[in-house]
Design an enzyme around this catalytic site. Structure first.
Site, short mmCIF file in Angstrom:
data_model
loop_
_atom_site.label_atom_id
_atom_site.label_comp_id
_atom_site.label_asym_id
_atom_site.label_seq_id
_atom_site.Cartn_x
_atom_site.Cartn_y
_atom_site.Cartn_z
N HIS A 167 0.28 -1.29 -0.09
CA HIS A 167 0.08 0.37 0.01
C HIS A 167 0.75 0.59 0.33
CE1 HIS A 167 -2.68 2.29 0.94
NE2 HIS A 167 -4.02 1.70 0.83
N ASP A 193 -7.83 -5.79 0.49
CA ASP A 193 -8.20 -6.40 -0.99
C ASP A 193 -7.45 -8.08 -0.89
OD1 ASP A 193 -9.45 -4.30 -2.51
OD2 ASP A 193 -8.47 -3.68 -2.96
#
Ligand code: CMC
Length: 431
Positions: free
Chosen positions: A307, A365
């Site tokens: 991320h 996710d």
């Protein structure tokens, strides 16, 4: 004493002072608004890795600690103790609602769940195999052709109506995109049902028999919506703000956000995770896959990992992993081969020097696809669900931007690397 930093131009020996601004929490920022006028320099920051483009009071992320707060409330608390409508109210209006305000907000949103009947005909213009995100981009953008009474962005009342309409209609549009793709009739919203239950009813119900909402699945759906509601100035939110900064209408701006979210590096990652797990196929093939991820020439990424902001476990991923167990338990799925691969992949990656040194952890996710698949959603719908939930954040950030007196049209500059001015050569004189 107000803080500042000094920039020294070593070529000229000149010093320039820039104010340092402090937020309520988090790192200070250097105010470079006068950089060009004072120094003749611009900043160069592709991907905006060091650039704060706005002030915002909505969401705070501490990526090193793995903390996510909406209006000061921890995502874990909201996911555990709240519901999506309450979180939507909080994100949009700044405070948690009291009982009366919550009731009124639920009612206001449900009043807008239906679509203009003519929009139904839009759908038949799409191919049956159209990706739901393609349909969402088109239909949401087209809302501006139907709701002329909420397009005046200078009117706070119209802005709020547009916001309610978007939050209310997104589940209807997403469910219709699904129904169209499988050739089933559209289901109208039922306003006696809570938001997530209503979405499940529109997606999985059929007009010829009653649909009974499974409360465990509805709760999981609602929690998934909460986990995706907002996430600071990510690519799609920044797109919504940039589109809105020109004065574009809210429906057009949210359609732009949907388009950005679709990419596999952003909201498309949950779909990509499932494809990746299916491609790996078996736990035994994980080491071979990890080897490919680590080989730069292969260009393979471990989807659902890494991320831009989190250099620690994404707090949303933890809640998602727990929800995954609850949903599979409720559905009686004891051995899900994809979940087995995911768990093992996570275990190996969290110990592997490549991932550890680059601080790559599971993101939101990584597990969401497994839950959604177990609930019966086809992979193509995953990102559409993300868009549905993120609409709350997009529209709150859009409203905040419009109300910000410092707001200007977004207009980055560049480091030009093309030819300098040169004389035009007529066609018959060119080599
Ligand atoms: N697998 C393997 N290597 C990775 C991964 C990954 N998933 N993510 C980053 N890296 C490596 C990358 O190769 C680079 O290595 P090096 O320094 O040797 O060049 C380093 O880690 C930094 O990566 P980056 O691409 O410069 O980092 P970024 O902040 O630009 O990218 C990201 C962030 C989310 C796009 C990236 O981690 C990624 O592509 N992840 C997979 C896609 C994904 O799961 N996206 C969902 C994000 S969360 C939900 C959302 O925001 O929508």
């Amino acid at each position: 004493m107000s803080k500042s930093v000094t920039l020294t131009d070593k070529a000229t020996g000149k010093d320039y002072n820039f104010p340092v601004l402090s937020g309520s929490v988090g790192p200070d920022v250097i105010d470079v608004r006068k950089l060009y006028t004072d120094t003749g320099f611009f900043t160069y920051d592709p991907g905006y890795t060091s650039t704060g483009a706005c002030k915002s009071a909505i969401t705070y992320i501490d990526g090193d600690q793995g903390i996510l707060l909406h209006r000061g409330y921890a995502i874990e608390d909201l996911a555990e103790k709240s519901d999506f409508m309450e979180v939507a109210y909080l994100i949009l209006k700044g405070e948690l609602p009291n009982g009366e305000q919550k009731k009124q907000f639920d009612r206001d949103i449900t009043l807008h769940t239906m679509l203009h009947e003519q929009i139904n005909r839009f759908f038949s213009g799409f191919r049956r195999d159209a990706h739901p995100m393609a349909v969402m981009c088109g239909v949401v953008g087209a809302l501006s052709a139907f709701y002329h009474d909420s397009l005046d962005i200078a009117d706070p009342h119209q802005r709020m109506i547009a916001s309610y309409r978007l939050i209310a209609k997104m589940p209807t549009i997403a469910a219709m995109a699904y129904k169209y793709s499988i050739g089933q009739p559209f289901m109208y919203p039922q306003n006696n049902l809570p938001y997530a239950d209503n979405f499940l009813q529109m997606t999985f119900g059929v007009p010829c028999e009653p649909y009974k909402v499974n409360p465990v699945l509805a709760k999981a759906m609602d929690r998934i919506f909460i986990l995706h509601a907002d996430h600071e100035q990510n690519a799609s939110t920044s797109t919504v703000r940039l589109s809105g900064s020109s004065g574009a209408n809210p429906f057009a701006c949210i359609a732009a956000g949907i388009a950005t979210l679709w990419g596999p590096a952003h909201g498309g990652a949950n779909e990509a995770v499932l494809k990746m797990l299916a491609e790996i196929g078996h736990k035994d093939r994980i080491p071979e896959f990890i080897k490919r991820v680590k080989d730069k020439n292969e260009g393979v990424r471990l989807m659902g990992f890494g991320h831009r902001v989190y250099k620690n476990y994404d707090p949303r991923a933890k809640v998602m992993a727990k929800t995954c167990q609850e949903v599979l338990g409720e559905l009686g799925i004891k051995n899900d081969p994809l979940l087995d691969i995911a768990v093992e992949l996570e275990r190996i990656a969290l110990q592997d020097e490549y991932f550890v040194s680059k601080k790559l952890y599971p993101n939101v996710d990584f597990y969401s696809g497994i839950i959604l698949k177990a609930m019966g959603f086809p992979t193509a719908m995953f990102t559409a669900l993300f868009a549905l939930a993120r609409t709350v954040g997009w529209i709150a950030q859009w409203n905040e931007m419009i109300e910000d007196p410092e707001q200007k049209i977004g207009r980055p500059r560049q480091l030009y690397t093309g030819p300098a001015h040169r004389p035009f050569v007529p066609l018959d004189k060119r080599a």
